[in-house]
Motif scaffolding. Structure first.
Motif, PDB file in Angstrom:
ATOM      1  N   THR A   1      43.788  37.621  48.047  1.00  0.00           N
ATOM      2  CA  THR A   1      43.968  38.739  48.091  1.00  0.00           C
ATOM      3  C   THR A   1      42.604  38.329  49.131  1.00  0.00           C
ATOM      4  O   THR A   1      41.630  38.036  48.715  1.00  0.00           O
ATOM      5  N   TYR A   2      42.046  39.554  50.700  1.00  0.00           N
ATOM      6  CA  TYR A   2      40.933  39.314  51.038  1.00  0.00           C
ATOM      7  C   TYR A   2      40.740  40.579  51.815  1.00  0.00           C
ATOM      8  O   TYR A   2      41.608  41.311  52.510  1.00  0.00           O
TER       9      TYR A   2
ATOM     10  N   PHE B   1      49.040  45.580  41.112  1.00  0.00           N
ATOM     11  CA  PHE B   1      47.251  44.755  41.458  1.00  0.00           C
ATOM     12  C   PHE B   1      47.110  44.820  42.891  1.00  0.00           C
ATOM     13  O   PHE B   1      47.139  44.751  43.808  1.00  0.00           O
TER      14      PHE B   1
ATOM     15  N   GLN C   1      50.610  33.284  39.736  1.00  0.00           N
ATOM     16  CA  GLN C   1      50.437  34.740  38.617  1.00  0.00           C
ATOM     17  C   GLN C   1      51.779  34.656  37.952  1.00  0.00           C
ATOM     18  O   GLN C   1      52.901  34.108  38.987  1.00  0.00           O
TER      19      GLN C   1
ATOM     20  N   ASN D   1      43.215  47.133  45.459  1.00  0.00           N
ATOM     21  CA  ASN D   1      41.862  47.066  45.487  1.00  0.00           C
ATOM     22  C   ASN D   1      41.057  47.260  46.835  1.00  0.00           C
ATOM     23  O   ASN D   1      42.069  48.062  47.235  1.00  0.00           O
TER      24      ASN D   1
ATOM     25  N   ARG E   1      34.937  42.120  48.017  1.00  0.00           N
ATOM     26  CA  ARG E   1      34.958  42.812  46.762  1.00  0.00           C
ATOM     27  C   ARG E   1      35.215  41.737  46.074  1.00  0.00           C
ATOM     28  O   ARG E   1      35.807  40.450  46.260  1.00  0.00           O
ATOM     29  N   ASN E   2      35.480  41.928  44.548  1.00  0.00           N
ATOM     30  CA  ASN E   2      35.232  40.708  43.915  1.00  0.00           C
ATOM     31  C   ASN E   2      36.725  39.636  43.665  1.00  0.00           C
ATOM     32  O   ASN E   2      37.147  38.554  42.949  1.00  0.00           O
ATOM     33  N   THR E   3      38.079  40.606  43.920  1.00  0.00           N
ATOM     34  CA  THR E   3      38.859  39.971  44.333  1.00  0.00           C
ATOM     35  C   THR E   3      39.278  39.104  45.199  1.00  0.00           C
ATOM     36  O   THR E   3      40.538  38.419  45.686  1.00  0.00           O
ATOM     37  N   ASN E   4      38.063  38.647  46.279  1.00  0.00           N
ATOM     38  CA  ASN E   4      38.276  38.362  47.063  1.00  0.00           C
ATOM     39  C   ASN E   4      39.369  36.777  46.947  1.00  0.00           C
ATOM     40  O   ASN E   4      38.334  36.004  46.022  1.00  0.00           O
TER      41      ASN E   4
ATOM     42  N   ASN F   1      48.000  38.239  32.587  1.00  0.00           N
ATOM     43  CA  ASN F   1      47.380  38.526  34.006  1.00  0.00           C
ATOM     44  C   ASN F   1      47.175  39.692  33.443  1.00  0.00           C
ATOM     45  O   ASN F   1      47.841  41.000  33.068  1.00  0.00           O
TER      46      ASN F   1
ATOM     47  N   TRP G   1      46.464  42.459  35.271  1.00  0.00           N
ATOM     48  CA  TRP G   1      46.920  43.421  36.547  1.00  0.00           C
ATOM     49  C   TRP G   1      48.075  44.499  36.104  1.00  0.00           C
ATOM     50  O   TRP G   1      49.277  44.545  36.970  1.00  0.00           O
TER      51      TRP G   1
END
Length: 348
Positions: free
Chosen positions: A200-201, A253, A287, A255, A270-273, A242, A244
């Motif tokens: 994700t981004y 999941f 996952q 953000n 974001r840190n999930t990028n 996992n 989330w």
């Protein structure tokens, strides 16, 4: 003397304001959200034996659907697609001239014949006022579904929006949904294992000091419920595998990122990028989520959804002409005050 000094101060402030405003670059509001969801497979409890539509179900119905929407002001574009037989889906929506040209090719190249793995672009995006989004799906997570040879499924969703001269709003969103109903044959008691690779981004940008906003967000969710029989039928997941998972046991999941007025001129992420490949595509990581033990002969509904969104807004900012009118008014007020003070002095 005091009034003259006041007029001089006003003039200095006015000229400084005009100079700063005239030199200010055109404000920009840009945002993007991208999800790569790849190699989705559903296994039996051992985590290696993939479910087979031909042998593991008494009942199996699946429906996939997609929706994309884009708008700039009152202009909008919406597309939808759906399938119950697992064929490839690919749609896109856009309004305005997409920038950069590479992104234009990425979005418009998203066809059923060649689904696109959407790419990250550098912010801010200048040279256009547009919104653009795409969504695609190919393959099946279950062996032999509707006779398909594919053994995994991949989905890609992306939303982009940017304004750099038009005052108003622009936005876009994409949604991919999967709904499945199934009943196991008597030999399939046990857990199910869902495996997929995800990347994700998110990014949002506002020109420093600008009065505007930009937002981007994504979500990936899974919900499994029983339609008859005992138990709650919800996902039970090892939190160390996992993180989330919410209190109800659903896989969630998501953000978001926001840059609101005044803009800071810095690209917010974001840190999930995920990491980005040299070609702009996302690096994905595996996952694993597990269900609780399911019961043969019991019906279950599976719901899955992937969404992306990006929206931006530009508001009217003071122009040099407006500041000039304000300054003229202030100078006129100063001159009027000076004449009034002289008359009062003479009268005294």
């Amino acid at each position: 003397m005091k009034t003259s000094k006041l007029a001089a101060i006003i003039s200095t402030l006015l000229l400084g304001g005009l100079t700063a405003t005239s030199a200010q670059a055109v404000p920009v509001a840009s945002a993007q959200s991208i999800v790569a969801f790849e190699n989705f497979k559903i296994f039996k409890a051992d985590g290696t034996t993939q479910l087979d539509a031909a042998t593991d179900f008494d009942v199996l119905t699946v429906n996939s659907s997609q929706r994309t929407t884009a708008f700039v002001g009152l202009a909008s574009d919406t597309d939808t697609a759906s399938s119950s037989t697992g064929e490839t889906l690919a749609i896109n929506s856009s309004v305005g001239v997409i920038q950069p040209a590479s992104l234009n090719a990425d979005i418009t190249g998203n066809t059923a014949a060649s689904p696109t793995d959407f790419k990250v672009v550098s912010l801010p995006i200048t040279g256009g006022n547009f919104s653009a989004t795409g969504s695609n799906e190919i393959g099946a997570p279950i062996l032999n579904f509707e006779g398909l040879a594919a053994t995994s499924a991949s989905l890609h969703n992306a939303s982009y929006a940017s304004l750099d001269s038009t005052t108003g709003t622009a936005g876009t969103n994409s949604t991919s949904k999967l709904t499945a109903e199934f009943t196991f044959v008597p030999t399939t008691d046990g857990e199910l294992v869902f495996s997929f690779d995800a990347g994700t981004y998110l990014a949002a940008y506002l020109t420093a000091g600008a009065d505007q906003r930009s937002n981007a967000g994504f979500s990936i969710t899974f919900t499994l419920v029983e339609t008859n029989g005992p138990g709650d039928g919800l996902f039970q997941v090892n939190p160390f595998i996992n993180p989330w998972v919410n209190a109800l046991g659903n896989y969630v999941f998501n953000n978001g990122v926001t840059d609101d007025a005044p803009g800071d001129g810095i690209v917010r992420t974001r840190n999930t990028n995920a990491a980005v490949n040299p070609d702009g595509t996302l690096v994905t990581t595996n996952q694993i989520i597990r269900t609780q033990a399911l019961t043969a002969g019991v019906s279950y509904n599976l719901f899955a959804e992937i969404t992306t969104s990006a929206d931006v807004e530009l508001r009217t900012v003071p122009e040099p002409q407006s500041l000039a009118l304000l300054g003229i008014g202030l100078l006129g007020f100063a001159a009027s005050s000076s004449r009034k003070m002289r008359r009062q002095s003479i009268a005294a």
